[in-house]
Design an enzyme around this catalytic site. Structure first.
Site, PDB file in Angstrom:
ATOM      1  N   TYR A   1       0.853  -1.201   0.039  1.00 28.14           N
ATOM      2  CA  TYR A   1       0.014  -0.192  -0.007  1.00 28.14           C
ATOM      3  C   TYR A   1       0.868   1.317  -0.102  1.00 28.14           C
ATOM      4  O   TYR A   1       1.848   1.303   0.794  1.00 28.14           O
ATOM      5  CB  TYR A   1      -0.882   0.009   1.282  1.00 28.14           C
ATOM      6  CG  TYR A   1      -1.708   1.185   1.375  1.00 28.14           C
ATOM      7  CD1 TYR A   1      -2.799   1.517   0.523  1.00 28.14           C
ATOM      8  CD2 TYR A   1      -1.596   2.276   2.430  1.00 28.14           C
ATOM      9  CE1 TYR A   1      -3.490   2.762   0.534  1.00 28.14           C
ATOM     10  CE2 TYR A   1      -2.442   3.393   2.922  1.00 28.14           C
ATOM     11  CZ  TYR A   1      -3.436   3.445   1.636  1.00 28.14           C
ATOM     12  OH  TYR A   1      -4.041   4.555   1.689  1.00 28.14           O
TER      13      TYR A   1
ATOM     14  N   ASP B   1       9.273   2.727  -0.139  1.00 31.88           N
ATOM     15  CA  ASP B   1       8.318   3.472   0.783  1.00 31.88           C
ATOM     16  C   ASP B   1       8.477   3.248   2.144  1.00 31.88           C
ATOM     17  O   ASP B   1       7.887   1.881   2.435  1.00 31.88           O
ATOM     18  CB  ASP B   1       6.944   3.114   0.228  1.00 31.88           C
ATOM     19  CG  ASP B   1       5.759   3.795   0.789  1.00 31.88           C
ATOM     20  OD1 ASP B   1       6.110   4.490   1.785  1.00 31.88           O
ATOM     21  OD2 ASP B   1       4.608   3.538   0.625  1.00 31.88           O
TER      22      ASP B   1
ATOM     23  N   LYS C   1       4.388   8.771   9.261  1.00 33.61           N
ATOM     24  CA  LYS C   1       4.252   8.098  10.413  1.00 33.61           C
ATOM     25  C   LYS C   1       4.985   8.461  11.795  1.00 33.61           C
ATOM     26  O   LYS C   1       5.054   9.572  12.184  1.00 33.61           O
ATOM     27  CB  LYS C   1       4.073   6.652  10.217  1.00 33.61           C
ATOM     28  CG  LYS C   1       2.760   6.257   9.450  1.00 33.61           C
ATOM     29  CD  LYS C   1       2.342   4.851   9.251  1.00 33.61           C
ATOM     30  CE  LYS C   1       1.175   4.614   8.477  1.00 33.61           C
ATOM     31  NZ  LYS C   1       1.204   3.844   7.248  1.00 33.61           N
TER      32      LYS C   1
HETATM   33  C1  LIG Z   1       0.363   4.399   5.972  1.00 37.06           C
HETATM   34  C2  LIG Z   1       1.262   4.366   4.736  1.00 37.06           C
HETATM   35  C3  LIG Z   1       0.940   5.171   3.215  1.00 37.06           C
HETATM   36  C4  LIG Z   1      -0.116   6.306   3.370  1.00 37.06           C
HETATM   37  O1  LIG Z   1       0.210   7.264   4.542  1.00 37.06           O
HETATM   38  P1  LIG Z   1      -0.810   8.199   5.144  1.00 37.06           P
HETATM   39  O2  LIG Z   1      -0.316   9.174   6.002  1.00 37.06           O
HETATM   40  O3  LIG Z   1      -1.777   7.517   5.543  1.00 37.06           O
HETATM   41  O4  LIG Z   1      -1.399   9.067   3.794  1.00 37.06           O
HETATM   42  C5  LIG Z   1       1.737   5.014   2.572  1.00 37.06           C
HETATM   43  N1  LIG Z   1       2.727   4.016   2.379  1.00 37.06           N
HETATM   44  C6  LIG Z   1       2.925   2.975   3.473  1.00 37.06           C
HETATM   45  C7  LIG Z   1       3.734   2.239   3.274  1.00 37.06           C
HETATM   46  C8  LIG Z   1       2.062   3.255   4.642  1.00 37.06           C
HETATM   47  O5  LIG Z   1       2.332   2.281   5.586  1.00 37.06           O
END
Ligand SMILES: *Cc1c(COP(=O)(O)O)cnc(C)c1O
Length: 430
Positions: free
Chosen positions: A142, A237, A265
């Site tokens: 994701y 990512d 995060k």
């Molecule tokens: C949480 C997450 C996102 C999206 O981040 P948001 O702050 O919710 O937009 C993108 N990539 C990864 C790997 C994630 O865990």
């Protein structure tokens, strides 16, 4: 007293589904979401005053536990000077310097306000830098909710994927190639077929959005090499894994450097912060120096940046990750022992401060394998644990998170509860 149920009914009248992010609605496990009132250390309390040991940690940011005193103080102090200026501040540079000093592949960094923004910008930057259009992503990874990344795999490995969301025209994802995580052959094929057009591969170096799925030995190195050979960029990512799996993120742990890194995060310490980082010669493509446009009214917000700095500083205390990892291992390995002793098909895995639980004989290596775990048993497990005061992620596709406040006592308490729950589960196991 207000109940969770009352509040959920009220919320559903004015907020679609009653929530501001879908997984919070408990759709995949059923039942009523808990409305949280406060959180300290490893615990959260709902509005009915029920106390839970929390293994969601706001989906990752709460690595120091909830309401960490230094983070809260930094936020209060920053707020006294104003909430937002739309002009540069010293804090932004300080957070950038902190991140750069810990991640060798990053020479410059641009702050945004979410992970979604970070990955969206990273893709645009990769396309701008390489002057190519196609991107590769992996099924089950994701990367936020921007159009070109909301794709699921087609039936054949290289057939065109389908949008995962309505509202995304097929034409928007025609340049997104979706492949199986951990499958090097499919990547080779894709490069053979489209090599000249592939701007980048984007990957979660440790997948955490299809439950926890680790890269097989050599997979990340393979991605690195094939990108280098084809003048494509490799994007890690690390929105979830950044400062979660180790002090230099997943790239430090596996010894593989991406061209572009996305973060969010943990670097916001619980407030909205995202980031794109890379070598200087790539970052220079971003506006105002370069032609790749990116902007944000609240980007680098002083309060959020203060929370991020206060968080990152505490992560460099000696032994921080050793401790976190030791406790995560304790939880993970003991859970597996107890589950199997109860006669269940059950496995666990962990890395740094994140863990996966699988109602399956073995640990999955792909989205399909993760999907094949027993989700019915997971539902029972989730609700029984919740009733006993342990708040796990309300979906079998999410990883779990520990904080430095999840000490051995908290973990043993969790394990005692899990043992009771597993023994009940055994009776309904078909
Ligand atoms: C949480 C997450 C996102 C999206 O981040 P948001 O702050 O919710 O937009 C993108 N990539 C990864 C790997 C994630 O865990």
């Amino acid at each position: 007293m207000i109940s969770n149920k009352d509040l959920f009914e009220r919320a559903q009248k004015c907020i679609p589904g009653g929530v501001n992010s879908p997984v919070r609605a408990f759709l995949s496990v059923g039942g009523c979401p808990r409305f949280i009132k406060k959180a300290y250390g490893p615990y959260i309390w709902d509005i009915e005053e029920n106390k839970y040991i929390d293994y969601v940690g706001s989906w990752g940011p709460a690595i120091l536990g909830h309401s960490n005193p230094e983070v809260i103080n930094s936020v209060i102090e920053a707020a006294k000077n104003g909430l937002s200026f739309g002009a540069p501040t010293e804090g932004e540079t300080e957070l950038a310097e902190l991140i750069i000093s810990r991640i060798p592949s990053i020479e410059q960094i641009r702050l945004v306000s979410s992970g979604t923004e970070a990955t969206m910008t990273a893709i645009r930057l990769a396309r701008g830098f390489t002057n190519k259009t196609k991107i590769i992503k992996f099924e089950g990874c994701y990367h936020g909710h921007s159009d070109s990344l909301l794709v699921k795999a087609g039936s054949g490995l290289l057939t065109l994927g389908q949008p995962t969301s309505s509202g995304v025209p097929t034409s928007f994802i025609k340049d997104t190639i979706v492949l199986e995580f951990n499958n090097t052959e499919s990547v080779e094929k894709a490069f053979k077929q489209h090599g000249k057009d592939i701007a980048c591969i984007i990957v979660e170096p440790v997948a955490g959005n299809m439950n926890l799925v680790k890269p097989k030995e050599g997979f990340l190195r393979f991605l690195r090499d094939i990108c280098t050979q084809n003048d494509s960029l490799l994007i890690f990512d690390e929105v979830m894994t950044g400062f979660r799996v180790g002090p230099e993120c997943a790239q430090g742990l596996f010894g593989v450097s991406p061209d572009i890194t996305t973060l969010a995060k943990i670097i916001g310490g619980g407030l909205p912060v995202g980031a794109i980082g890379a070598r200087k010669n790539i970052m220079e493509y971003l506006a105002p120096q370069g032609g790749v446009y990116q902007a944000g009214t609240l980007s680098g917000n002083p309060i959020a940046v203060a929370a991020g700095i206060a968080t990152l500083r505490q992560l460099s205390k000696p032994g921080f990750y050793e401790n976190l990892s030791k406790n995560t291992q304790l939880l993970s390995s003991e859970l597996q022992n107890i589950g199997r002793k109860a006669g269940l098909k059950f496995s666990t895995d962990y890395i740094g401060g994140m863990f996966g639980i699988y109602f399956s004989d073995s640990v999955p290596t792909s989205f399909i394998e993760s999907s094949n775990c027993n989700s019915e048993l997971f539902k029972y497990f989730f609700h029984e644990m919740l009733d006993e005061g342990v708040y796990m992620a309300p979906s079998s596709f999410e990883a779990g998170f520990l904080s430095s406040t999840h000490d051995e006592n908290v973990i043993h308490k969790t394990l005692d509860i899990a043992e009771k729950v597993f023994n009940r589960l055994k009776k309904i196991d078909m």
